[in-house]
Design a protein around this motif. Structure first.
Motif, PDB file in Angstrom:
ATOM      1  N   ALA A 270      40.696  34.777  48.164  1.00 19.49           N
ATOM      2  CA  ALA A 270      41.898  35.131  48.483  1.00 19.49           C
ATOM      3  C   ALA A 270      41.867  36.365  48.871  1.00 19.49           C
ATOM      4  CB  ALA A 270      42.983  34.654  47.595  1.00 19.49           C
ATOM      5  N   SER A 271      41.496  37.180  48.327  1.00 16.16           N
ATOM      6  CA  SER A 271      41.886  38.754  48.738  1.00 16.16           C
ATOM      7  C   SER A 271      40.459  39.627  48.797  1.00 16.16           C
ATOM      8  CB  SER A 271      42.748  39.416  47.490  1.00 16.16           C
ATOM      9  OG  SER A 271      41.912  39.238  46.364  1.00 16.16           O
ATOM     10  N   ARG A 272      39.301  38.955  48.769  1.00 12.93           N
ATOM     11  CA  ARG A 272      38.102  40.047  48.905  1.00 12.93           C
ATOM     12  C   ARG A 272      37.025  39.103  49.566  1.00 12.93           C
ATOM     13  NH1 ARG A 272      38.554  41.879  42.962  1.00 12.93           N
ATOM     14  NH2 ARG A 272      40.377  42.232  43.674  1.00 12.93           N
ATOM     15  N   TRP A 273      36.173  39.848  50.264  1.00 11.59           N
ATOM     16  CA  TRP A 273      34.807  39.227  50.718  1.00 11.59           C
ATOM     17  C   TRP A 273      33.908  38.806  49.448  1.00 11.59           C
ATOM     18  CZ3 TRP A 273      35.043  37.027  55.175  1.00 11.59           C
ATOM     19  CH2 TRP A 273      35.799  37.570  56.303  1.00 11.59           C
ATOM     20  N   GLY A 274      33.980  39.862  48.502  1.00  9.79           N
ATOM     21  CA  GLY A 274      32.923  39.806  47.447  1.00  9.79           C
ATOM     22  C   GLY A 274      33.451  40.184  46.154  1.00  9.79           C
ATOM     23  N   SER A 275      33.048  39.813  44.833  1.00 12.29           N
ATOM     24  CA  SER A 275      33.652  40.414  43.570  1.00 12.29           C
ATOM     25  C   SER A 275      32.475  40.286  42.911  1.00 12.29           C
ATOM     26  CB  SER A 275      34.629  39.630  43.123  1.00 12.29           C
ATOM     27  OG  SER A 275      34.642  38.712  42.924  1.00 12.29           O
ATOM     28  N   CYS A 276      32.558  41.237  41.668  1.00 15.04           N
ATOM     29  CA  CYS A 276      31.670  41.314  40.604  1.00 15.04           C
ATOM     30  C   CYS A 276      32.037  41.634  39.262  1.00 15.04           C
ATOM     31  CB  CYS A 276      30.460  42.663  40.991  1.00 15.04           C
ATOM     32  SG  CYS A 276      29.117  42.926  39.553  1.00 15.04           S
ATOM     33  N   SER A 277      31.910  41.022  38.356  1.00 14.33           N
ATOM     34  CA  SER A 277      32.581  41.127  37.090  1.00 14.33           C
ATOM     35  C   SER A 277      31.663  42.013  36.082  1.00 14.33           C
ATOM     36  CB  SER A 277      32.764  39.670  36.288  1.00 14.33           C
ATOM     37  OG  SER A 277      31.204  39.089  35.906  1.00 14.33           O
ATOM     38  N   THR A 278      32.133  42.354  35.035  1.00 11.80           N
ATOM     39  CA  THR A 278      31.676  43.242  34.055  1.00 11.80           C
ATOM     40  C   THR A 278      30.329  42.377  33.327  1.00 11.80           C
ATOM     41  OG1 THR A 278      33.108  42.682  32.493  1.00 11.80           O
ATOM     42  CG2 THR A 278      33.315  44.562  33.912  1.00 11.80           C
ATOM     43  N   THR A 279      30.309  41.101  33.473  1.00  8.07           N
ATOM     44  CA  THR A 279      29.325  40.451  32.720  1.00  8.07           C
ATOM     45  C   THR A 279      28.131  40.027  33.756  1.00  8.07           C
ATOM     46  OG1 THR A 279      30.528  38.235  33.393  1.00  8.07           O
ATOM     47  CG2 THR A 279      31.173  39.284  31.211  1.00  8.07           C
TER      48      THR A 279
ATOM     49  N   ALA B   6      28.250  38.564  36.832  1.00  4.98           N
ATOM     50  CA  ALA B   6      28.720  37.257  37.708  1.00  4.98           C
ATOM     51  C   ALA B   6      29.237  37.641  39.063  1.00  4.98           C
ATOM     52  CB  ALA B   6      29.759  36.574  37.076  1.00  4.98           C
ATOM     53  N   LEU B   7      28.754  37.277  40.130  1.00  2.00           N
ATOM     54  CA  LEU B   7      28.980  37.638  41.534  1.00  2.00           C
ATOM     55  C   LEU B   7      29.730  36.330  42.146  1.00  2.00           C
ATOM     56  CD1 LEU B   7      25.528  39.303  42.743  1.00  2.00           C
ATOM     57  CD2 LEU B   7      27.379  40.432  41.658  1.00  2.00           C
ATOM     58  N   SER B   8      30.541  37.021  42.975  1.00  5.17           N
ATOM     59  CA  SER B   8      31.258  35.779  44.007  1.00  5.17           C
ATOM     60  C   SER B   8      31.619  36.048  45.156  1.00  5.17           C
ATOM     61  CB  SER B   8      32.749  35.628  43.078  1.00  5.17           C
ATOM     62  OG  SER B   8      33.447  34.537  43.933  1.00  5.17           O
ATOM     63  N   TYR B   9      31.278  35.221  46.169  1.00  3.70           N
ATOM     64  CA  TYR B   9      31.367  35.703  47.688  1.00  3.70           C
ATOM     65  C   TYR B   9      32.134  34.631  48.404  1.00  3.70           C
ATOM     66  CZ  TYR B   9      27.364  38.686  46.469  1.00  3.70           C
ATOM     67  OH  TYR B   9      26.237  39.556  46.083  1.00  3.70           O
ATOM     68  N   SER B  10      32.618  35.134  49.476  1.00  5.39           N
ATOM     69  CA  SER B  10      33.188  34.191  50.313  1.00  5.39           C
ATOM     70  C   SER B  10      32.241  33.399  51.321  1.00  5.39           C
ATOM     71  CB  SER B  10      34.101  34.852  51.354  1.00  5.39           C
ATOM     72  OG  SER B  10      34.405  34.080  52.543  1.00  5.39           O
ATOM     73  N   TRP B  11      32.413  32.178  51.519  1.00  3.86           N
ATOM     74  CA  TRP B  11      31.122  31.358  52.136  1.00  3.86           C
ATOM     75  C   TRP B  11      31.388  31.762  53.490  1.00  3.86           C
ATOM     76  CZ3 TRP B  11      32.921  28.357  56.184  1.00  3.86           C
ATOM     77  CH2 TRP B  11      34.037  28.122  56.120  1.00  3.86           C
TER      78      TRP B  11
ATOM     79  N   VAL C 226      25.428  41.753  57.920  1.00  5.73           N
ATOM     80  CA  VAL C 226      26.812  42.097  57.182  1.00  5.73           C
ATOM     81  C   VAL C 226      26.808  41.265  56.065  1.00  5.73           C
ATOM     82  CG1 VAL C 226      29.094  41.375  57.350  1.00  5.73           C
ATOM     83  CG2 VAL C 226      27.995  42.287  59.519  1.00  5.73           C
ATOM     84  N   LEU C 227      26.376  40.028  56.031  1.00  5.86           N
ATOM     85  CA  LEU C 227      26.114  39.311  54.647  1.00  5.86           C
ATOM     86  C   LEU C 227      25.026  40.293  53.735  1.00  5.86           C
ATOM     87  CD1 LEU C 227      25.232  35.722  54.264  1.00  5.86           C
ATOM     88  CD2 LEU C 227      23.743  37.340  53.233  1.00  5.86           C
ATOM     89  N   ASP C 228      24.202  40.707  54.395  1.00  7.76           N
ATOM     90  CA  ASP C 228      23.403  41.768  53.538  1.00  7.76           C
ATOM     91  C   ASP C 228      23.918  42.891  52.898  1.00  7.76           C
ATOM     92  OD1 ASP C 228      20.329  41.438  52.762  1.00  7.76           O
ATOM     93  OD2 ASP C 228      20.096  43.454  53.778  1.00  7.76           O
ATOM     94  N   TYR C 229      24.742  43.564  53.870  1.00 10.25           N
ATOM     95  CA  TYR C 229      25.504  44.620  52.974  1.00 10.25           C
ATOM     96  C   TYR C 229      26.435  44.138  51.776  1.00 10.25           C
ATOM     97  CZ  TYR C 229      30.057  47.145  52.874  1.00 10.25           C
ATOM     98  OH  TYR C 229      31.024  47.770  51.948  1.00 10.25           O
ATOM     99  N   LEU C 230      27.311  43.007  52.176  1.00 14.91           N
ATOM    100  CA  LEU C 230      27.986  42.524  51.027  1.00 14.91           C
ATOM    101  C   LEU C 230      27.232  42.221  49.944  1.00 14.91           C
ATOM    102  CD1 LEU C 230      31.041  41.636  50.847  1.00 14.91           C
ATOM    103  CD2 LEU C 230      30.298  42.329  52.858  1.00 14.91           C
TER     104      LEU C 230
ATOM    105  N   PRO D  76      39.834  37.095  53.089  1.00 14.54           N
ATOM    106  CA  PRO D  76      39.704  38.218  52.206  1.00 14.54           C
ATOM    107  C   PRO D  76      39.942  39.486  53.124  1.00 14.54           C
ATOM    108  CG  PRO D  76      37.864  36.511  52.362  1.00 14.54           C
ATOM    109  CD  PRO D  76      38.922  36.177  53.209  1.00 14.54           C
ATOM    110  N   LEU D  77      40.558  40.537  52.306  1.00 18.25           N
ATOM    111  CA  LEU D  77      40.970  41.704  53.022  1.00 18.25           C
ATOM    112  C   LEU D  77      39.978  42.709  52.401  1.00 18.25           C
ATOM    113  CD1 LEU D  77      44.843  41.394  52.745  1.00 18.25           C
ATOM    114  CD2 LEU D  77      43.414  40.955  54.675  1.00 18.25           C
ATOM    115  N   ASP D  78      39.318  42.633  51.489  1.00 16.74           N
ATOM    116  CA  ASP D  78      38.673  43.668  50.984  1.00 16.74           C
ATOM    117  C   ASP D  78      37.406  43.328  50.131  1.00 16.74           C
ATOM    118  OD1 ASP D  78      37.903  46.235  50.278  1.00 16.74           O
ATOM    119  OD2 ASP D  78      39.741  46.675  49.006  1.00 16.74           O
ATOM    120  N   VAL D  79      36.720  44.164  49.742  1.00 18.35           N
ATOM    121  CA  VAL D  79      35.365  43.846  49.060  1.00 18.35           C
ATOM    122  C   VAL D  79      35.652  44.644  47.530  1.00 18.35           C
ATOM    123  CG1 VAL D  79      33.792  43.450  50.751  1.00 18.35           C
ATOM    124  CG2 VAL D  79      33.966  45.629  50.096  1.00 18.35           C
ATOM    125  N   ASP D  80      35.103  44.256  46.600  1.00 14.66           N
ATOM    126  CA  ASP D  80      35.453  44.829  45.274  1.00 14.66           C
ATOM    127  C   ASP D  80      34.159  45.137  44.394  1.00 14.66           C
ATOM    128  OD1 ASP D  80      36.671  46.072  43.403  1.00 14.66           O
ATOM    129  OD2 ASP D  80      37.587  44.391  42.320  1.00 14.66           O
TER     130      ASP D  80
END
Length: 253
Positions: free
Chosen positions: A168-177, A179-184, A193-197, A249-253
């Protein structure tokens, strides 16, 4: 504690210049002021209220910014469902979708008689949208798995889980545990660009912030990342005009 009354509306209607915009109200315990944002792919207007804010004040705030809302929505790209003949980017290269009803299989790529890349979709037309979406998700997972694990090896970290979503709000995210999550939708962008994310999110496994140390780490494992970051900032919105309605997604985190 959030101060929403049981009878408080979930949304308000905002008339402006002959149109009526639906504005969803959202309280946030850490909000200090009223803010507006647009979920671009769904064209949803969201007004965030501070804990003690009122609907009356929220409505006045929305009315004050009616011109901004109308202008932003007016500039958004139209959603284009996947369909036969549509040209979409795949790893940054334009591909035309071709429906192959009578052929076996699901989705694959090949070249047409003119040597141009196409995405072939077998089966009934009613399943074309879902099959193309599923195909892009699988390709995104494959590329992001490879890139993420390569960067994780460089940094000596372990990826616990990798998920592909329409975030909903970002291209990718990373949790403290770990776990990585990305926009398809990253599979539609050029590979760098994908490589940078992937580098960005794996770097968060070491630095859970956007400090100078974090960006130095990104540059160390992905030199020249700035070019990809600029592409995403300038062109990323285009990726969300295609396929089923999701959220940009508007950002990466």
């Amino acid at each position: 504690m959030l101060y929403r009354r049981p009878t408080e509306p979930q949304a308000i209607e905002l008339p402006f210049d002959g149109e009526i915009f639906l504005v969803r109200l959202r309280r946030h315990r850490q909000a200090r002021r009223y803010t507006l944002r647009i979920q671009a792919a769904t064209r949803e207007v969201i007004l965030t209220l501070p804990p003690r804010g009122t609907v009356k004040e929220a409505k006045a705030f929305a009315e004050k910014h009616g011109g901004w809302i109308a202008a932003r929505i007016g500039r958004l790209p139209e959603i284009t469902p996947f369909r036969n003949g549509l040209i979409i980017p795949l790893r940054g290269v334009p591909h035309r979708i071709v429906h192959r009803k009578g052929e076996r299989g699901t989705v694959w790529t090949e070249e047409d008689n003119n040597g141009k890349p196409i995405i072939c979709v077998a089966g009934d037309a009613e399943y074309l949208q879902r099959r193309v979406t599923d195909y892009l998700k699988r390709e995104a997972r494959r590329d992001l798995e490879v890139a993420s694990r390569a960067y994780a090896e460089k940094l000596g970290v372990f990826i616990k889980r990798l998920t592909i979503r329409d975030q909903a709000s970002r291209w990718g995210s990373c949790s403290t545990t770990g776990a990585l999550s990305y926009s398809w939708r990253l599979i539609m962008a050029p590979p760098h660009v994908l490589d940078y994310l992937a580098a960005h999110e794996v770097a968060h496994m070491v630095e859970m912030n956007h400090s100078n140390r974090f960006w130095r780490l990104v540059r160390k494992i992905h030199p020249g990342y700035e070019k990809a970051k600029v592409w995403l900032d300038v062109r990323g919105t285009e990726l969300h005009r295609y396929g089923a309605v999701g959220r940009i997604p508007l950002d990466v985190d």
